[in-house]
Write an enzyme that holds these catalytic residues in place. Sequence first.
Site, PDB file in Angstrom:
ATOM      1  N   GLU A  49     -17.095 164.511 -26.139  1.00 27.64           N
ATOM      2  CA  GLU A  49     -18.364 165.239 -26.595  1.00 27.64           C
ATOM      3  C   GLU A  49     -18.380 166.587 -26.168  1.00 27.64           C
ATOM      4  O   GLU A  49     -18.002 166.872 -25.149  1.00 27.64           O
ATOM      5  CB  GLU A  49     -19.766 164.366 -26.105  1.00 27.64           C
ATOM      6  CG  GLU A  49     -20.779 164.963 -26.807  1.00 27.64           C
ATOM      7  CD  GLU A  49     -22.088 164.287 -26.191  1.00 27.64           C
ATOM      8  OE1 GLU A  49     -23.085 163.871 -27.122  1.00 27.64           O
ATOM      9  OE2 GLU A  49     -22.136 163.799 -24.947  1.00 27.64           O
ATOM     10  N   LYS A  80     -24.631 165.127 -33.982  1.00 26.64           N
ATOM     11  CA  LYS A  80     -25.117 164.098 -33.366  1.00 26.64           C
ATOM     12  C   LYS A  80     -26.667 163.970 -34.061  1.00 26.64           C
ATOM     13  O   LYS A  80     -27.457 164.852 -34.041  1.00 26.64           O
ATOM     14  CB  LYS A  80     -25.231 164.418 -31.792  1.00 26.64           C
ATOM     15  CG  LYS A  80     -25.987 163.288 -31.005  1.00 26.64           C
ATOM     16  CD  LYS A  80     -25.827 163.661 -29.568  1.00 26.64           C
ATOM     17  CE  LYS A  80     -26.103 162.378 -28.756  1.00 26.64           C
ATOM     18  NZ  LYS A  80     -25.734 162.962 -27.447  1.00 26.64           N
ATOM     19  N   CYS A  96     -21.664 159.713 -27.621  1.00 32.34           N
ATOM     20  CA  CYS A  96     -22.339 159.501 -26.344  1.00 32.34           C
ATOM     21  C   CYS A  96     -23.549 158.168 -26.714  1.00 32.34           C
ATOM     22  O   CYS A  96     -23.255 157.105 -27.135  1.00 32.34           O
ATOM     23  CB  CYS A  96     -23.110 160.717 -26.049  1.00 32.34           C
ATOM     24  SG  CYS A  96     -23.620 160.301 -24.066  1.00 32.34           S
TER      25      CYS A  96
END
Length: 333
Positions: free
Chosen positions: A43, A125, A159
Amino acid sequence: MTIRIAAVQAEPVWLDLAATTAKTIQIIEEAAAGGAELVAFPETWLPGYPIFLWAYPVPEQMPFIARYHANSPKVDGPEVAAISEAARRNAVTVVLGLSEKDHGSLYMSQAIIGPDGSLLQHRRKLKPTHAERTLFGEGDGSGLSVVDTTLGKLGALNCWEHLQPLVKFTMYAQHEQIHVAAWPCFGIFAEHPSLGSEASMAVSRTYALESGAFVIVSTQIISDEGARTFLVDGAPSQIIDGGGGFARIYGPEGALRASSLDPTVESIVYSDIELADIDLAKSFADPVGHYSRPDVFAFSVDRSKRSPATLGEVETTSATELPSEILAVDGSL
């Protein structure tokens, strides 16, 4: 058909876009030399996870924020183009994590780059986590897509998207076969029960079990030298414990197929996989197939791409098209 996949466990050149881009290309070349057909990065690999968000009060973050913006790439910028060219040159598929700069905003993005160098997917995200929301904007449903590649159906999440059940189910429903779980460095808040590696590896393994897909876990590490990027009162931040690398690969039955041996050492974790293994795993439980109950549960997802404004075309009007009452007798304005 056997496919060799690779999870990256490495340290970015913190807050240095040019140097981390060069390192990315080196890792792609090394992975390709090791036979990898798919290489997965952590990430916000470019330009490194913003540890300063957790280490400093907001007023003291400003110099870091300015530097982070300046070192965050655009999806159509030269750094991603150079990485795409490396993917093409080495004939590998690359899943790249980046802090994406879009004018004045940043997003925690992932780019799936095909072995011909083409951009197969660009996603953001959906919901940055906790302190991340002070720096990054949110994605939309258009990023919850699994793409067809020469290696199979490939998807990626960042994540704590792996803690969001509906986000995961959206991916499962597209019959994902290979999934990239991109994580930051676990060398911060290592002792916190929900932020440490143990919980994060548990949800990554759960993703493999629930989806019946291969899961590639990629992580950053932080060295003693890297920790000096984030000094607080002249010393490295107390939230930094060092190391933090837990790259690994899980099979569709949840078994650990490969892992790094040392959380402080940079490495590339490889696994040779057979997509046919998915059929056996799903014969026991397929949550979007024979193990589902669509007669009981209804679920829909808006995958529209959102924009803050819908702007019409700009129209120009010539003088001769103006109403006659505002024209002078001689035709001039």
